[in-house]
Write an enzyme that holds these catalytic residues in place. Structure first.
Site, PDB file in Angstrom:
ATOM      1  N   GLU A  62       0.838  -1.198   0.000  1.00 56.92           N
ATOM      2  CA  GLU A  62       0.000   0.000   0.000  1.00 56.92           C
ATOM      3  C   GLU A  62       0.878   1.255   0.000  1.00 56.92           C
ATOM      4  OE1 GLU A  62      -2.955   1.309   3.196  1.00 56.92           O
ATOM      5  OE2 GLU A  62      -4.322   0.403   1.771  1.00 56.92           O
ATOM      6  N   HIS A  94       6.002 -26.681   3.049  1.00 53.44           N
ATOM      7  CA  HIS A  94       5.151 -27.751   2.520  1.00 53.44           C
ATOM      8  C   HIS A  94       4.069 -27.198   1.599  1.00 53.44           C
ATOM      9  CE1 HIS A  94       7.142 -30.549   5.190  1.00 53.44           C
ATOM     10  NE2 HIS A  94       7.093 -29.588   6.105  1.00 53.44           N
ATOM     11  N   LYS A 148     -13.579   1.476  -4.051  1.00 50.59           N
ATOM     12  CA  LYS A 148     -14.612   1.858  -3.066  1.00 50.59           C
ATOM     13  C   LYS A 148     -15.771   2.565  -3.767  1.00 50.59           C
ATOM     14  CE  LYS A 148     -11.358   2.690   0.731  1.00 50.59           C
ATOM     15  NZ  LYS A 148     -10.749   3.708   1.574  1.00 50.59           N
TER      16      LYS A 148
END
Ligand code: F6P
Length: 521
Positions: free
Chosen positions: A342, A373, A485
């Site tokens: 960000e 893994h 947004k």
């Protein structure tokens, strides 16, 4: 950056460096570690498994000088408005200097401390008169990830008198509903954490929490006691219904992703107590002092940042893995995803022109032993070149008798992986051939306590700042998140009106299918 002399020199050096295998560098100089590590206060930064030479490091330091890093650091610590697109300072470092807090900071600390003490002493009571047993922090991004990461990492330091602390962030409300099924409304306190107090994710969850309380409380008036608000916007908190005595403030000069040092750290202080919380601030402050006062050649955040630049812009690596060998750092990579991507996921220079070079790499990570893994296969044999940060602690307070065995196993795995990535192994069978030559840093800290965690977080914050200076971008705004947004609100309007008019065919047909499937069994 590209106009500097150091940039051209580094480009030239990278041509040779790219042809050198890491294991050759170790063969050429068996004591390579001596030249490429730094130490400070219980922290060892080993960057010998990076493809650097002393010449490369010197040129990176020249690049820092040419980009005026020193004066930018001064501006950061002086509280200059270096976040120029929002006309704000980025002054999180001022929150960690507990010896000389600014008056408004000191006032909020007193208020925070008083609320924490009331909770610990069981004086903060819910509507039935019973003390608070559970706190739910509702917030997203910087109002969630920092406190979530730290309370998890320092679970062992939790005070016996501290209530449970839970974190809710997802706007589908599933986390919240799952929690509420098990909690007693009479003893639950909600902390509504939002710098802006306008984030729809947080406010919609807060409304759902309020509704839940209203269903159980004897009368609507008592519900207000069950909310603490943390924001830079007291007016909005009051309008929402948070009473002034339960409002904690911070300021626009604290960025959201840097806000765990502000009153956003309330849930951390509840868990650790003020002493523990202050130790974390002191750890961060120690890193601040190191960053501010240490010559660049011995400066850990400066070198960490510059090596990232070297890998990104000269060795053309575009991925960064964060690999802590300690399950207590489960949320550390998520925290850094916001902090780094960000901040530096930008393509516009400070003057508004487009950048002509790579900036922030894709960063992701996982607790090391689990990641072994899952995605290490790609690190060992994939086509992507990835830079990795291994994070390890020397001391390990294990509750079990077999603790030292597990510690040794953990250490062995961490060191084996960075060595395997460096050295590789040849085989005639291509399927079993390991090219190696994957670069990594190792950060070895004495122990995972509040002090060292504070240091570690501040280290990455400063690394991000160093890189932003080299890349000539503003690390402290985040305009990129706004469009999503805005469009979400627009689509919400379409959903409420059941109309797809004006939408692109993909969005329109996805919506139509959702509406159809919604009513099917
Ligand atoms: O949408 C991104 C963002 O603005 C982050 O920068 C911030 O940490 C998060 O949303 C939450 O914002 P607020 O604390 O204002 O609710």
């Amino acid at each position: 950056m590209i106009e500097t002399q150091a940039y051209s020199n580094l480009q030239r050096l990278s041509e040779t460096m790219q042809t050198q295998h890491l294991k050759e560098l170790f063969a050429q100089d068996p004591n390579r570690f001596d030249a490429f590590h730094l130490r400070m206060d219980g922290m060892l930064f080993d960057f010998s498994k990076q493809k650097v030479s002393t010449e490369v490091v010197d040129e990176l330091l020249n690049l820092a000088d040419e980009q005026q890093l020193e004066s930018w650091i001064k501006r950061l610590f002086d509280g200059d408005r270096i976040n120029h697109t929002e006309s704000r300072a980025a002054w999180h470092t001022a929150l960690r200097d507990v010896s000389e807090p600014r008056p408004e900071v000191a006032q909020q600390w007193r208020k925070l401390e008083s609320l924490v003490n009331q909770i610990h002493q069981k004086q903060f009571r819910g509507y039935s008169g019973k003390p608070i047993t559970d706190i739910i922090n509702i917030g997203v991004g910087g109002s969630d990830l920092g406190p979530l990461m730290v309370t998890h990492a320092l679970e062992q330091d939790r005070l016996a008198c501290a209530p449970e602390v839970h974190f809710v962030s997802t706007l589908d409300a599933r986390q919240l509903h799952t929690l509420l099924r098990h909690l007693d409304p009479a003893t639950t306190l909600f902390v509504i954490a939002s710098k802006s107090f306008t984030t729809i994710d947080t406010l919609s969850l807060a409304e759902t929490a309020k509704e839940w309380l209203l269903q159980h409380a004897p009368n609507p008036q008592v519900v207000v006691n069950h909310f603490v608000g943390i924001s830079t916007n007291p007016t909005k908190m009051t309008e929402w219904g948070i009473i002034p005595s339960q409002q904690l403030l911070f300021w626009d000069w604290v960025g959201g992703r840097f806000s765990l040092w502000s009153t956003i750290g309330f849930s951390i202080a509840v868990r650790l107590g003020m002493t523990g919380y202050n130790e974390m601030l002191a750890g961060a402050h120690a890193m601040d002092q190191h960053f501010k006062n240490t010559p660049f050649k011995q400066n850990i955040p400066v070198l960490l940042g510059l090596i990232g630049v070297w890998n990104t812009n000269f060795l053309n690596l575009s991925a960064q893995a964060i690999l802590p060998y300690d399950s207590r750092l489960k949320y550390f990579a998520s925290y850094l995803e916001q902090l780094e991507m960000e901040s530096n996921g930008k393509s516009t220079r400070r003057d508004g022109s487009p950048v002509e070079y790579r900036t922030c790499p894709i960063l992701w990570g996982e607790v090391g032993p689990n990641a072994q893994h899952a995605f290490y296969q790609l690190l060992h044999q994939g086509t992507e070149r990835v830079m990795s940060d291994f994070i390890l602690f020397s001391q390990w307070n294990s509750p079990s008798k077999r603790g030292s065995f597990h510690q040794n196993l953990n250490i062995a795995n961490c060191l084996a992986q960075s060595r395997a990535m460096m050295i590789g192994e040849s085989s005639e069978d291509r399927h079993k051939h390991y090219p190696g030559d994957q670069v990594s840093n190792t950060l070895l800290l004495k122990q995972l306590d509040a002090h060292h965690l504070g240091m570690l977080i501040a280290l990455y914050e400063h690394k991000v700042f160093v890189q932003s200076v080299i890349w000539d971008i503003n690390a402290f705004d985040q305009w990129g998140v706004e469009l999503g947004k805005k469009l979400a609100l627009n689509i919400l309007g379409h959903i409420e009106e059941k109309s797809v008019e004006g939408l692109d065919s993909s969005t329109a047909n996805l919506l139509k299918t959702i509406w159809k499937q919604h009513h099917e069994n």
